[in-house]
Scaffold this active site. Sequence first.
Site, PDB file in Angstrom:
ATOM      1  N   CYS A   1      -5.310   4.484  -4.388  1.00 38.28           N
ATOM      2  CA  CYS A   1      -5.484   3.140  -3.813  1.00 38.28           C
ATOM      3  C   CYS A   1      -6.621   2.329  -4.444  1.00 38.28           C
ATOM      4  CB  CYS A   1      -5.696   3.249  -2.313  1.00 38.28           C
ATOM      5  SG  CYS A   1      -4.357   4.083  -1.434  1.00 38.28           S
TER       6      CYS A   1
ATOM      7  N   ASP B   1       0.839  -1.195   0.000  1.00 39.53           N
ATOM      8  CA  ASP B   1       0.000   0.000   0.000  1.00 39.53           C
ATOM      9  C   ASP B   1       0.881   1.255   0.000  1.00 39.53           C
ATOM     10  OD1 ASP B   1      -2.175   1.638   0.123  1.00 39.53           O
ATOM     11  OD2 ASP B   1      -2.970   0.832   1.981  1.00 39.53           O
ATOM     12  N   ASP B   2       0.893   1.993  -1.090  1.00 41.87           N
ATOM     13  CA  ASP B   2       1.700   3.217  -1.205  1.00 41.87           C
ATOM     14  C   ASP B   2       3.198   2.922  -1.171  1.00 41.87           C
ATOM     15  OD1 ASP B   2      -0.816   4.305  -0.989  1.00 41.87           O
ATOM     16  OD2 ASP B   2      -0.310   5.744   0.576  1.00 41.87           O
TER      17      ASP B   2
ATOM     18  N   ASP C   1       0.180  -0.858  -4.992  1.00 43.31           N
ATOM     19  CA  ASP C   1      -0.946  -0.215  -5.682  1.00 43.31           C
ATOM     20  C   ASP C   1      -0.565   1.130  -6.291  1.00 43.31           C
ATOM     21  OD1 ASP C   1      -0.759   1.115  -3.244  1.00 43.31           O
ATOM     22  OD2 ASP C   1      -2.870   0.880  -2.706  1.00 43.31           O
ATOM     23  N   ASN C   2       0.229   1.918  -5.575  1.00 37.75           N
ATOM     24  CA  ASN C   2       0.625   3.237  -6.089  1.00 37.75           C
ATOM     25  C   ASN C   2       1.866   3.714  -5.353  1.00 37.75           C
ATOM     26  OD1 ASN C   2      -2.238   3.904  -4.366  1.00 37.75           O
ATOM     27  ND2 ASN C   2      -0.367   4.873  -3.622  1.00 37.75           N
TER      28      ASN C   2
END
Length: 456
Positions: free
Chosen positions: A70, A31-32, A254-255
């Site tokens: 996200c 996540d991130d 995700d990003n």
Amino acid sequence: MCRFAPVTVVLAVVAGVSQAAPRNVVLMIGDDHGMQVGCYGDKVVKTPAMDRLAAQGTRFANAFAAVSSCSPSRAVILSGMFTHSNGQYGLAHATHHFHSFHDVQSLPRQLKQAGYRTAIIGKYHVQPEETYPFTDVLPCPGGPRNVAAMAKEARKFMEAKSDSPFFLLIGYTDPHREAKGFANKPKYDGIETITCKPEDIVVPPWLSDHREVREELAEYYQSISRLDQGVGLMLKAIADTGHEGDTLAIYVSDNGPPWPGAKTTLYDPGIHLPLIIRSPQQKKAGVVNEAMVSWVDITPTLLDWAGVEKPAKVFGRSLLPILEEARPEGWDTVYGSHTFHEVTMYYPVRMIRTRQYKYILNLAHRLEFPFASDLWGSSTWQAVLKRGDKHYGQRTVDVYIHRPREELYDLQADPNETRNLAGDPNHAKLVADLRARLLEWQEKTNDPWLIKYKHE
């Protein structure tokens, strides 16, 4: 339509696997998480599990999210469709409340119909559930940062006796920000606390080198090391349950990192991310693949592994045929699409990126570029405001907030995307070509924002 009936199994071609082996999948989503990984060249962060996975499988050096937010990115991963095509324009939770379209033939929907046991543990963050159905939602004791507890629950799922293959999605929350910091203060049982000193951090060029930046990056790195230990525990669970020889293991983020200049933008820090795949059928290990691949390629890859025909609206391609290649031909372009993060953050952007150039179309360029709440509240950005900084990283604050309709960057000469060549007469022919290719892609992918070409 499933190619193999009545059960999705194939004859194994690797030593040590039973003759009729299921084709299981474990998909781990950070996540991130940006390119802060040892095997991607970061000399400070500690990521031995991801490094080991890369040494056993294939590390994609040029892997790109199709959006840097996200929920939209997770919907792309789970549908093989761009965010403007699947309807997940922004965040799914709270008042933002964005939904994918009900008719999206998502990865969990397709695998469930093909006879797979499908399970998710941790961060879900897409909706509606009927579009992304899982047969099992596993408990997550202590939340999706308690990576050791998540691995234990995942192990139970993999140990269960069943004639069906499984698809297991691990949705980590690390290294996402909390309201303050990166959730490093709690003690996580079974997890070593791995810290680094702010003075040892190499500040990336898209950030300014200030004390608060280094302190936040040190916290971020600690959260990444916790995430990495979760990946290691999952890989151990796969091996301990006897599934290493029949399970495709994937790690992806995700990003990009949760700072202005990365997350929520289509600049490279927001979308150029880690992707590591280990197939039990690989004959070559430690492959570094230079293909330009996209998150729309993940669903067709997993459907290919499962022997399931991809739906017509899935835009990506399977990566399985190129897993053992260094630089396959025909993988030289990716596209990006961003419209919302939070519901209040309307800023539609479309992008085409080749190996040398990136063309960005800001469809609402008269608006100021909006800030996600967690990015605005970061110590990094608050210090920019307090000091009244004119520069942020290698851009000016004004250029970051006020963007032109078109941006063009020569990524070989200007990897930090600071010199906009869109208005340069010497690049007019290139801009026209990329503009036309982007429009063709928008038409192919049924982009609702095509209306702006006629109405504005």
